[in-house]
Design an enzyme around this catalytic site. Structure first.
Site, PDB file in Angstrom:
ATOM      1  N   HIS A 231       0.818  -1.213   0.000  1.00  0.00           N
ATOM      2  CA  HIS A 231       0.000   0.000   0.000  1.00  0.00           C
ATOM      3  C   HIS A 231       0.851   1.262   0.000  1.00  0.00           C
ATOM      4  O   HIS A 231       0.308   2.369  -0.036  1.00  0.00           O
ATOM      5  CB  HIS A 231      -0.947  -0.018   1.200  1.00  0.00           C
ATOM      6  CG  HIS A 231      -2.006  -1.069   1.095  1.00  0.00           C
ATOM      7  ND1 HIS A 231      -3.040  -1.195   1.993  1.00  0.00           N
ATOM      8  CD2 HIS A 231      -2.196  -2.065   0.186  1.00  0.00           C
ATOM      9  CE1 HIS A 231      -3.809  -2.208   1.646  1.00  0.00           C
ATOM     10  NE2 HIS A 231      -3.313  -2.753   0.549  1.00  0.00           N
ATOM     11  N   ARG A 380      -7.037   2.366   1.853  1.00  0.00           N
ATOM     12  CA  ARG A 380      -7.337   1.015   2.336  1.00  0.00           C
ATOM     13  C   ARG A 380      -7.004   0.825   3.808  1.00  0.00           C
ATOM     14  O   ARG A 380      -6.910  -0.301   4.288  1.00  0.00           O
ATOM     15  CB  ARG A 380      -6.576   0.004   1.474  1.00  0.00           C
ATOM     16  CG  ARG A 380      -7.013   0.011   0.024  1.00  0.00           C
ATOM     17  CD  ARG A 380      -6.012  -0.642  -0.914  1.00  0.00           C
ATOM     18  NE  ARG A 380      -4.821   0.186  -1.072  1.00  0.00           N
ATOM     19  CZ  ARG A 380      -3.832  -0.091  -1.926  1.00  0.00           C
ATOM     20  NH1 ARG A 380      -3.899  -1.166  -2.683  1.00  0.00           N
ATOM     21  NH2 ARG A 380      -2.782   0.712  -2.017  1.00  0.00           N
TER      22      ARG A 380
END
Length: 752
Positions: A231, A380
């Site tokens: 990420h 996220r």
């Protein structure tokens, strides 16, 4: 109303000189009409899709497909970039369709348009602005600090590795029509003499795990930290539209393949789905603006550098939104409503729709209020509570560093404190990832070949994330995820008050962090429990394969099927082509595949589905390979992952080891950074493994926090403009441990 821009655009189009024959010339008005129609259609589809999504979340009727799509929705500048690409792509589609209608024969759109005409379409749709490099000399302190977007990291190629640019290709894409259609778009098309199998059927026959084997070497933190690193590097937004541009069909109500709809068919007699469920909704990844031909590429909304963008954001607007400007301390914003035993929590988002506000409410002056999602540098952050705990940990670490730097350098302003703490955090991560994490993944052989000694910065090396890395290779850890998010007490035993939670009940649940013990039980669960071991007959847990994002009675998703469908959507070549790319053998038959996989039964099942090893989806082939010695991936993914990280490091002008990025003393301090110490400094945890990635028994191998060397910030003390230097003996640091020593008494004496 000022009509000058419209007439100017029309004039440009009318001024074109066409290289086609007179009967095939499209004409400027034809092109301008296509651009205007494309913009109108795309805008209407975006508006409809957003309103529909908001309505579903507000009604509590969002399906797992909605959750996945909303999680991967482009926002802010990414949305503008995707909109421009959709304008461009659909304009070309309309031109091709209309030209075909006019000329009654199939024509390639690139044969119809001159380079000048394509350039003008790019300008009118906004794509030309997206690929235009910035002027690096206008950016202040470009040689000292990273930009949020990482533009101008490479001064010669300013967009390399920047956010909101296309993924790169190490091999050309394999689209069915040569430029856009996914592999498997036509279910009757054969590859190497065989039809591609349904991805859900492959998942059922190859990935299903009836039980879970534990990794005896590595903790669950290794898995979740891999997601944390992912990420920082990759995010592939889906199309913002849930309906087709060409006929307005809603992708969630059809099993028809019509872009952006690319549904996943359900095989007959599927063990989980009824006869009435014919497909799972699947939206294609959003396109990217690019230079050159019209071959479809996908956009990476994150930077390609290890710059801790998941903490700080990869766009200027988000980066500013995450900062605390209420004082001059260089801090990141924190939650103003809740604390975790006195420690900081992530701030709540104000963004709608709010996927987290579905399962727990809090009381305020006007009654009950839904718990919002947290906000961080990556969208996220709330995907699972284990990941949320790492976001919280490093938010606290930034603020700890900023406060400590302010004590050491009281003359620094908030901007300098923020940038220096951010720069240290980037150095932290680069050290931990290369020293502690990567060797455990790719094994010592690939590490030695690609990643051992730092060769120095090379502006010719392109660090851009490869499509195959984002879509296949770095998704290996999906098979190392446990079916639980573990929560442990102070003795690293199952928490009696807040027991471990099934994984499918830990998706988008920030309220569990707020109301169920904070992050300490979660961090202990990550370091005190093993990762799942990827075994060839125990690949993916049901929480991911059959219960992904299942909050309601809606049909849940299948992560394994999604991975394979995504690879086909991106036109990723098959297994053998990537084996060839890495200099590995390319199995041609059952016997050769069985030798590569060291498993005759698995090879036989794969060939029954695919017909030939060449057709195997690269993600599946990669995760099916036995581990390299000392690693947690097979030879193919060891090659692809090590190759990517080699490019990330060597193509980063601001890499921590590069000359003049840090001083010699600062580099020495960074080299000694300890993830264990970061955990100790930012939680109530009092003992941890020295290397939290390694499975160890607590009785013999855990270390008290006060025996773990602290990070030495003294090399960051800077002389003031009057030539004086801060006298640290004047300061009491109030548990901000600043100097490195194994002896707590020495630390206390030096500080005092």
């Amino acid at each position: 109303m000022n009509r000058a821009p419209c007439f100017l655009a029309l004039g440009l189009c009318l001024a074109f000189s066409y290289q086609l024959s007179a009967e095939e010339s499209l004409g400027g008005p034809f092109i301008l009409s296509a651009v205007e129609d494309a913009k109108r259609t795309v805008d209407e589809a975006y508006k409809y899709s957003r309103e529909e999504s908001l309505s579903r979340v507000q009604k509590g009727s969002a399906s797992p497909a909605d959750v996945l799509r909303l999680l991967k929705q482009p926002a802010r500048d990414t949305r503008s970039a995707v909109r421009a690409a959709d304008y461009m792509d659909y304009t070309l589609t309309l031109i091709q369709q209309r030209a075909h209608h006019l000329h009654k024969r199939s024509l390639n759109v690139t044969d119809l348009l001159t380079p000048d005409e394509l350039g003008t379409i790019a300008r009118l749709t906004g794509c030309a602005a997206r690929v235009r490099p910035p002027s690096c000399h206008l950016i202040p302190k470009i040689n000292t600090y990273r930009t949020a977007t990482s533009v101008c990291n490479n001064l010669k190629f300013p967009l390399r590795g920047a956010s909101n640019t296309p993924f790169t290709r190490w091999l050309p894409p394999k689209y069915e029509d040569g430029f856009s259609q996914p592999r498997g778009w036509d279910p009757k098309r054969s590859y190497n003499g065989f039809l591609l199998p349904l991805v859900r059927e492959v998942s059922n026959r190859i990935l299903a795990a009836s039980r879970v084997g534990n990794d005896q070497a590595f903790t669950f933190l290794l898995t979740i930290f891999g997601q944390w690193v992912d990420h920082d590097l990759t995010s592939t937004p889906m199309s913002p539209s849930i309906r087709s541009f060409s006929n307005g069909v809603n992708c969630e109500t059809t099993c028809e393949r019509i872009s952006p709809c690319f549904p996943i068919p359900i095989p007959k007699e599927d063990p989980r789905f009824s006869q009435n469920t014919r497909c799972l909704p699947f939206m294609r990844s959003a396109p990217a603006c690019k230079k050159g031909n019209n071959v479809r590429e996908q956009i990476n909304s994150l930077t390609a550098y290890l710059d801790v963008g998941q903490v700080y954001g990869s766009e200027d607007a988000l980066a500013r939104n995450l900062r605390d400007f209420t004082n001059n301390g260089g801090l990141l914003r924190i939650n103003q409503r809740f604390k975790d035993g006195g420690r900081e929590l992530l701030p709540f988002t104000t963004k709608a729709p709010n996927m987290c506000a579905t399962r727990r409410k809090i009381t305020n002056s006007s009654g009950l209020e839904e718990v919002p999602c947290f906000i961080a540098g990556d969208e996220r952050v709330d995907e699972n509570t284990g990941l949320t705990s790492l976001h919280t940990l490093f938010l606290r670490e930034h603020n700890r560093l900023a406060r400590a730097l302010r004590q050491l350098n009281p003359h620094w302003n908030g901007e300098t404190l923020y940038q220096e703490a951010r720069k240290i955090m980037g150095g932290y991560h680069q050290v931990i990832i290369f020293r502690d994490y990567l060797k455990a993944i790719v094994g010592p052989n690939a590490f030695s070949r690609f990643l051992s000694k730092y060769p120095g910065y090379n502006e010719k090396v392109d660090p851009t994330i490869a499509n195959v890395f984002a879509t296949a290779a770095y998704r290996f850890a999906h098979l190392a995820i446990q079916p639980f998010i573990f929560r442990l007490d102070e003795n690293y035993q199952e928490h009696t008050k807040f027991p471990s939670v099934p994984l499918h009940k830990a998706f988008f649940t920030p309220w569990r962090v707020v109301f169920e013990g904070g992050i300490d039980p979660l961090i202990r669960g990550l370091v005190g429990r093993p990762a799942k071991l990827n075994i060839q007959d125990q690949m993916m847990v049901d929480s991911l394969r059959d219960r992904l994002f299942q909050f309601t009675d809606h049909v849940a998703l299948d992560l394994g099927a999604l991975n394979m469908q995504r690879g086909r959507d991106h036109g990723i070549p098959g297994y053998n082509e990537w084996r060839r790319f890495c200099g590995l053998s390319q199995p041609k038959n059952l016997a050769q595949l069985a030798r590569v996989l060291k498993n005759h039964s698995l090879a036989k099942r794969l060939l029954k589905l695919y017909g030939t090893p060449a057709n195997i989806d690269v993600w599946l082939g990669g995760v099916a390979e036995p581990f390299v010695p000392g690693g947690r991936v097979g030879p193919l993914f060891a090659c692809l992952i090590a190759n990517q990280f080699q490019k990330i490091r060597q193509g980063d002008r601001l890499w921590w080891q590069n000359k003049d990025v840090f001083t010699i003393r600062q580099r020495a301090s960074l080299a000694s950074v300890s993830l264990a110490r970061i955990i100790c400094d930012n939680t109530g945890i009092r003992d941890v493994p020295r290397d939290p990635f390694l499975c160890r028994t607590r009785v013999f191998s855990y270390t008290k926090c006060n025996a773990i060397p602290a990070f030495d910030l003294r090399p960051w003390i800077q002389k003031r403009s009057d030539g004086n230097q801060t006298d640290i003996s004047k300061f009491q640091f109030q548990n901000e441990i600043l100097i490195q020593s194994g002896d707590r008494n020495i630390q206390d004496n030096e500080v005092k």
